[in-house]
Design a protein around this motif. Structure first.
Motif, PDB file in Angstrom:
ATOM      1  N   LEU A  24       0.818  -1.210   0.000  1.00 54.36           N
ATOM      2  CA  LEU A  24       0.000   0.000   0.000  1.00 54.36           C
ATOM      3  C   LEU A  24       0.854   1.264   0.000  1.00 54.36           C
ATOM      4  N   GLU A  25       1.897   1.250  -0.804  1.00 48.43           N
ATOM      5  CA  GLU A  25       2.674   2.486  -1.024  1.00 48.43           C
ATOM      6  C   GLU A  25       1.737   3.519  -1.654  1.00 48.43           C
ATOM      7  N   TYR A  26       1.825   4.770  -1.210  1.00 47.32           N
ATOM      8  CA  TYR A  26       0.780   5.745  -1.520  1.00 47.32           C
ATOM      9  C   TYR A  26       0.571   5.972  -3.020  1.00 47.32           C
ATOM     10  N   SER A  27       1.626   6.073  -3.812  1.00 51.42           N
ATOM     11  CA  SER A  27       1.450   6.352  -5.242  1.00 51.42           C
ATOM     12  C   SER A  27       0.866   5.146  -5.972  1.00 51.42           C
ATOM     13  N   LYS A  28       1.152   3.952  -5.472  1.00 49.76           N
ATOM     14  CA  LYS A  28       0.571   2.748  -6.061  1.00 49.76           C
ATOM     15  C   LYS A  28      -0.940   2.729  -5.838  1.00 49.76           C
ATOM     16  N   VAL A  29      -1.378   3.153  -4.647  1.00 53.62           N
ATOM     17  CA  VAL A  29      -2.809   3.207  -4.357  1.00 53.62           C
ATOM     18  C   VAL A  29      -3.489   4.282  -5.218  1.00 53.62           C
ATOM     19  N   LEU A  30      -2.809   5.398  -5.440  1.00 54.66           N
ATOM     20  CA  LEU A  30      -3.381   6.434  -6.307  1.00 54.66           C
ATOM     21  C   LEU A  30      -3.555   5.915  -7.736  1.00 54.66           C
ATOM     22  N   ARG A  31      -2.588   5.144  -8.211  1.00 54.77           N
ATOM     23  CA  ARG A  31      -2.727   4.542  -9.541  1.00 54.77           C
ATOM     24  C   ARG A  31      -3.854   3.514  -9.561  1.00 54.77           C
ATOM     25  N   TRP A  32      -4.035   2.836  -8.442  1.00 58.64           N
ATOM     26  CA  TRP A  32      -5.151   1.881  -8.291  1.00 58.64           C
ATOM     27  C   TRP A  32      -6.488   2.608  -8.433  1.00 58.64           C
ATOM     28  N   TYR A  33      -6.613   3.767  -7.789  1.00 57.49           N
ATOM     29  CA  TYR A  33      -7.827   4.572  -7.932  1.00 57.49           C
ATOM     30  C   TYR A  33      -8.056   4.982  -9.387  1.00 57.49           C
ATOM     31  N   GLU A  34      -6.999   5.433 -10.040  1.00 58.78           N
ATOM     32  CA  GLU A  34      -7.114   5.847 -11.440  1.00 58.78           C
ATOM     33  C   GLU A  34      -7.555   4.678 -12.314  1.00 58.78           C
ATOM     34  N   MET A  35      -7.043   3.491 -12.023  1.00 57.97           N
ATOM     35  CA  MET A  35      -7.418   2.302 -12.788  1.00 57.97           C
ATOM     36  C   MET A  35      -8.912   2.026 -12.654  1.00 57.97           C
ATOM     37  N   TRP A  36      -9.448   2.137 -11.436  1.00 61.23           N
ATOM     38  CA  TRP A  36     -10.868   1.852 -11.218  1.00 61.23           C
ATOM     39  C   TRP A  36     -11.763   2.882 -11.894  1.00 61.23           C
ATOM     40  N   VAL A  52      -3.257  -7.602  -9.047  1.00 61.23           N
ATOM     41  CA  VAL A  52      -1.856  -7.554  -9.495  1.00 61.23           C
ATOM     42  C   VAL A  52      -1.151  -6.311  -8.937  1.00 61.23           C
ATOM     43  N   MET A  53      -1.861  -5.196  -8.900  1.00 63.35           N
ATOM     44  CA  MET A  53      -1.244  -3.943  -8.461  1.00 63.35           C
ATOM     45  C   MET A  53      -0.978  -3.905  -6.959  1.00 63.35           C
ATOM     46  N   ILE A  54      -1.884  -4.466  -6.170  1.00 64.83           N
ATOM     47  CA  ILE A  54      -1.840  -4.244  -4.729  1.00 64.83           C
ATOM     48  C   ILE A  54      -1.277  -5.415  -3.923  1.00 64.83           C
ATOM     49  N   LEU A  55      -1.365  -6.624  -4.454  1.00 65.14           N
ATOM     50  CA  LEU A  55      -0.808  -7.748  -3.705  1.00 65.14           C
ATOM     51  C   LEU A  55       0.702  -7.605  -3.543  1.00 65.14           C
ATOM     52  N   ASP A  56       1.178  -7.854  -2.355  1.00 62.72           N
ATOM     53  CA  ASP A  56       2.617  -7.824  -2.071  1.00 62.72           C
ATOM     54  C   ASP A  56       3.162  -9.225  -2.313  1.00 62.72           C
ATOM     55  N   SER A  57       3.604  -9.467  -3.536  1.00 63.66           N
ATOM     56  CA  SER A  57       4.035 -10.809  -3.916  1.00 63.66           C
ATOM     57  C   SER A  57       5.491 -10.798  -4.343  1.00 63.66           C
ATOM     58  N   ASP A  58       6.087 -11.961  -4.303  1.00 68.38           N
ATOM     59  CA  ASP A  58       7.499 -12.078  -4.696  1.00 68.38           C
ATOM     60  C   ASP A  58       7.650 -12.584  -6.123  1.00 68.38           C
ATOM     61  N   ARG A  88     -10.057  -2.399   2.477  1.00 70.92           N
ATOM     62  CA  ARG A  88      -8.838  -1.986   3.208  1.00 70.92           C
ATOM     63  C   ARG A  88      -8.401  -0.590   2.800  1.00 70.92           C
ATOM     64  N   ILE A  89      -8.518  -0.266   1.524  1.00 69.68           N
ATOM     65  CA  ILE A  89      -8.067   1.042   1.043  1.00 69.68           C
ATOM     66  C   ILE A  89      -9.093   2.127   1.325  1.00 69.68           C
ATOM     67  N   VAL A  90     -10.339   1.855   0.985  1.00 73.15           N
ATOM     68  CA  VAL A  90     -11.381   2.887   1.075  1.00 73.15           C
ATOM     69  C   VAL A  90     -11.940   2.988   2.484  1.00 73.15           C
ATOM     70  N   GLY A  91     -12.039   1.875   3.203  1.00 74.40           N
ATOM     71  CA  GLY A  91     -12.593   1.876   4.544  1.00 74.40           C
ATOM     72  C   GLY A  91     -14.106   1.860   4.519  1.00 74.40           C
ATOM     73  N   LEU A 146       6.533   6.131   1.603  1.00 72.62           N
ATOM     74  CA  LEU A 146       5.332   6.688   2.237  1.00 72.62           C
ATOM     75  C   LEU A 146       4.141   5.759   2.045  1.00 72.62           C
ATOM     76  N   HIS A 147       3.596   5.305   3.142  1.00 73.59           N
ATOM     77  CA  HIS A 147       2.455   4.395   3.126  1.00 73.59           C
ATOM     78  C   HIS A 147       1.168   5.173   2.890  1.00 73.59           C
ATOM     79  N   TRP A 148       0.187   4.512   2.273  1.00 72.91           N
ATOM     80  CA  TRP A 148      -1.111   5.125   1.983  1.00 72.91           C
ATOM     81  C   TRP A 148      -1.788   5.662   3.245  1.00 72.91           C
TER      82      TRP A 148
END
Length: 224
Positions: A24-36, A52-58, A88-91, A146-148
């Motif tokens: 949940l790095e902040y800019s990644k979440v912002l891109r997630w919002y733009e995608m939706w 794919v964008m938000i899962l913390d995978s190896d 989790r993101i929107v609450g 910076l975390h979301w």
């Protein structure tokens, strides 16, 4: 937002007794919002991208389709996991029944209207974070520092002297009937200067004189 001063930040969600960790790095979440918000994408593909964008995978390379994704995510969890990420993101979106005002009577919250847009107001937000916290949001994006949750709390805690808060103050100003004409025009011009795209046409219409409004309405009718 799961920010706790005693326990830190919990970036995991549980689906069908399986734990999934999120990035949940902040800019990644912002891109997630733009995608939706991208209506050119199908809902099915947006669900896929959300994971794919938000899962913390190896994974070495991100999955290109659902067939590759289910190597990392149980196929029975896909929809529930996407919903868990959204939650989790929107609450919890608790609908308010009234407009919320500050001690001066200014509107600070209204369920029918947004007074800022993170994408449109990115310049104001960038300058305000730098002023108040000495945080360069571009550098924070590049190093992933910076975390979301932190971003959201810092955004809401910006001081009144920042450009972002001043812009919000202008957008929430009300024009009352007892105001002098000059003051009304001053507020209208200030609002037009910082208006969001969604509000710009209505504000420009308010600033027209009667003749201009008639011409505008005629043109609108012709275009329909």
């Amino acid at each position: 937002m799961s920010l706790s001063l005693s326990w830190g930040i919990d970036d995991s969600v549980v689906v069908n007794q399986r734990i999934y960790h999120l990035d949940l790095e902040y800019s990644k979440v912002l891109r997630w919002y733009e995608m939706w918000k991208d209506e050119t994408l199908s809902e099915e593909y947006r669900v896929f991208l959300s994971l794919v964008m938000i899962l913390d995978s190896d994974w070495d390379t991100p999955p290109k389709n659902y067939a590759e994704l289910i190597e990392y995510v149980d196929k029975d969890d896909l929809i529930q996991l996407s919903n868990a990420i959204i939650h989790r993101i929107v609450g919890d979106q608790v609908a308010s029944t009234t407009v919320t005002r500050d001690l001066k009577g200014n509107i600070i919250e209204d369920e029918q209207k947004n007074f800022y847009d993170i994408e449109e107001d990115s310049g104001y937000i960038y300058a305000s974070f730098l002023m108040d916290y000495q945080i360069d949001l571009i550098e924070a994006r590049e190093n992933g520092s910076l975390h979301w949750d932190k971003f959201n709390h810092l955004l809401s805690g910006l001081s009144e002297g920042t450009r972002f808060k001043k812009v919000i103050e202008i957008r929430t100003m009300e024009i009352t009937s007892d105001m002098p004409y000059e003051r009304k025009e001053e507020i209208r011009k200030a609002k037009a200067a910082v208006a969001l795209k969604s509000d710009r046409s209505s504000i420009e219409f308010e600033m027209m004189d009667l003749k201009q409004k008639r011409e505008y309405m005629k043109q609108q009718n012709k275009n329909q």
